[in-house]
Design an enzyme around this catalytic site. Structure first.
Site, PDB file in Angstrom:
ATOM      1  CD  GLU A 297      35.952  21.073  15.211  1.00 52.98           C
ATOM      2  OE1 GLU A 297      37.146  21.017  14.671  1.00 52.98           O
ATOM      3  OE2 GLU A 297      35.400  21.625  15.321  1.00 52.98           O
TER       4      GLU A 297
ATOM      5  CG  HIS B  23      35.996  26.008  18.567  1.00 54.80           C
ATOM      6  ND1 HIS B  23      37.087  25.026  19.288  1.00 54.80           N
ATOM      7  CD2 HIS B  23      36.864  25.887  17.424  1.00 54.80           C
ATOM      8  CE1 HIS B  23      37.495  25.003  19.132  1.00 54.80           C
ATOM      9  NE2 HIS B  23      37.620  24.902  17.331  1.00 54.80           N
TER      10      HIS B  23
END
Length: 167
Positions: A107, A38
């Site tokens: 995402e 991330h």
């Protein structure tokens, strides 16, 4: 058969601490370790966001048995598929075959940072499929040129190719 893994959460600890954790997980007998890939922590209070691929390289050198894997690396926007192939090949070599490459469509939280908008899920799935084709082709060890709907690759080649590509 149940297998128990350890997660290196890049959002919850700094890079040196993550490597210490995976060393401890190996010593404790965990069956595998995964790492989140991330750019941002999920919550501001988590306060960390180290680069997963650097941590994987350090973890590969600090451990000797535990398999390593990315949860979801997204070769859709933030990483080009040719670069993902190079990173995965390097970690596979450093870990002496203990690496598994987890891929997904990602995402917006972690992929928007490079701009260009965030495609709808059906387009991201098309992009992921094309990205996997490119990654697999590069693991063949030859020059790859690809002119697809979503990606362009001009005479790319992995110069350090592991004997077995990461699953």
């Amino acid at each position: 058969m149940v297998r128990i893994g350890y997660t290196m959460m890049t959002e919850q600890a700094g890079p040196r601490e993550l490597v210490e954790h995976v060393v401890g997980a190996e010593e404790a007998g965990f069956d595998f370790s995964v790492i989140s890939d991330h750019y941002f922590p999920w919550l501001r209070a988590q306060g960390h966001s180290s680069y997963a691929w650097s941590v994987l390289g350090a973890a590969a050198q600090a451990t000797s048995r535990i398999p390593l894997m990315t949860y979801v690396t997204c070769p859709v926007r933030r990483y080009h598929p040719a670069v993902v192939a190079q990173k995965a090949a390097t970690v596979q070599l450093l870990s002496e075959g203990r690496f598994r490459l987890g891929l997904g469509a990602g995402e917006n939280l972690n992929e928007h940072v490079v701009g260009g908008g965030w495609p709808p899920v059906d387009v991201r799935h098309e992009m992921l499929e094309e990205a996997v084709e490119i990654i697999r082709a590069l693991f063949g060890g030859e020059h790859v040129t690809h002119h697809g709907r979503h990606y362009q690759v001009e005479s790319a080649k992995l110069w350090d190719v592991p004997e077995q590509p990461p699953p």
